[in-house]
Design an enzyme around this catalytic site. Structure first.
Site, PDB file in Angstrom:
ATOM      1  N   HIS A  13      56.863  34.139  43.469  1.00 61.33           N
ATOM      2  CA  HIS A  13      58.012  33.622  42.723  1.00 61.33           C
ATOM      3  C   HIS A  13      58.351  34.550  41.562  1.00 61.33           C
ATOM      4  O   HIS A  13      57.459  35.070  40.891  1.00 61.33           O
ATOM      5  CB  HIS A  13      57.712  32.216  42.170  1.00 61.33           C
ATOM      6  N   THR A  65      46.131  43.894  41.140  1.00 60.97           N
ATOM      7  CA  THR A  65      47.496  43.804  40.632  1.00 60.97           C
ATOM      8  C   THR A  65      48.215  45.145  40.602  1.00 60.97           C
ATOM      9  O   THR A  65      49.423  45.189  40.379  1.00 60.97           O
ATOM     10  CB  THR A  65      47.502  43.224  39.203  1.00 60.97           C
ATOM     11  N   LYS A  83      34.264  53.229  39.432  1.00 62.97           N
ATOM     12  CA  LYS A  83      33.817  54.605  39.634  1.00 62.97           C
ATOM     13  C   LYS A  83      34.413  55.158  40.921  1.00 62.97           C
ATOM     14  O   LYS A  83      34.969  54.424  41.727  1.00 62.97           O
ATOM     15  CB  LYS A  83      32.303  54.717  39.637  1.00 62.97           C
TER      16      LYS A  83
END
Length: 98
Positions: A13, A65, A83
């Site tokens: 949304h 994200t 890493k």
């Protein structure tokens, strides 16, 4: 390799405007790209538009994200770089990175 209960989202949304209720703002869609030889642990969430590079590892429970570079190990909420895998010791006992 995908762990169990992974969630790969290609749309969410919109919430750009504070003047319009979120339910009335529509959806944002963008493909997810997952490279070759990638391992995601259990219960990983991958958000729309993310690319996970070849040979990367995403730790269990992570929320991805943003893009993950090739050979990276990432983890957390949101997922952060931990890493580069190329510095690990291979099964033969020599350094894989050099």
């Amino acid at each position: 390799m995908l762990g169990f209960e992974n969630v790969i989202l290609t749309s969410i949304h919109r919430s750009d405007s504070t003047a319009v209720p979120m339910r009335d703002q529509g959806m944002y869609s963008s493909p997810v790209r997952i490279g070759n030889d990638v391992w995601t642990g259990c219960r990983v969430v991958i958000l729309p538009g993310v690319t996970i590079g070849d040979h990367a590892i995403v730790g269990a429970g992570s929320v991805v994200t943003s893009d993950v570079p090739p050979w990276a190990i990432v983890g957390g909420v949101p997922a952060k770089f931990i890493k580069d895998r190329r510095g690990q010791i291979d099964e033969g006992g020599s350094s894989a990175g050099g």
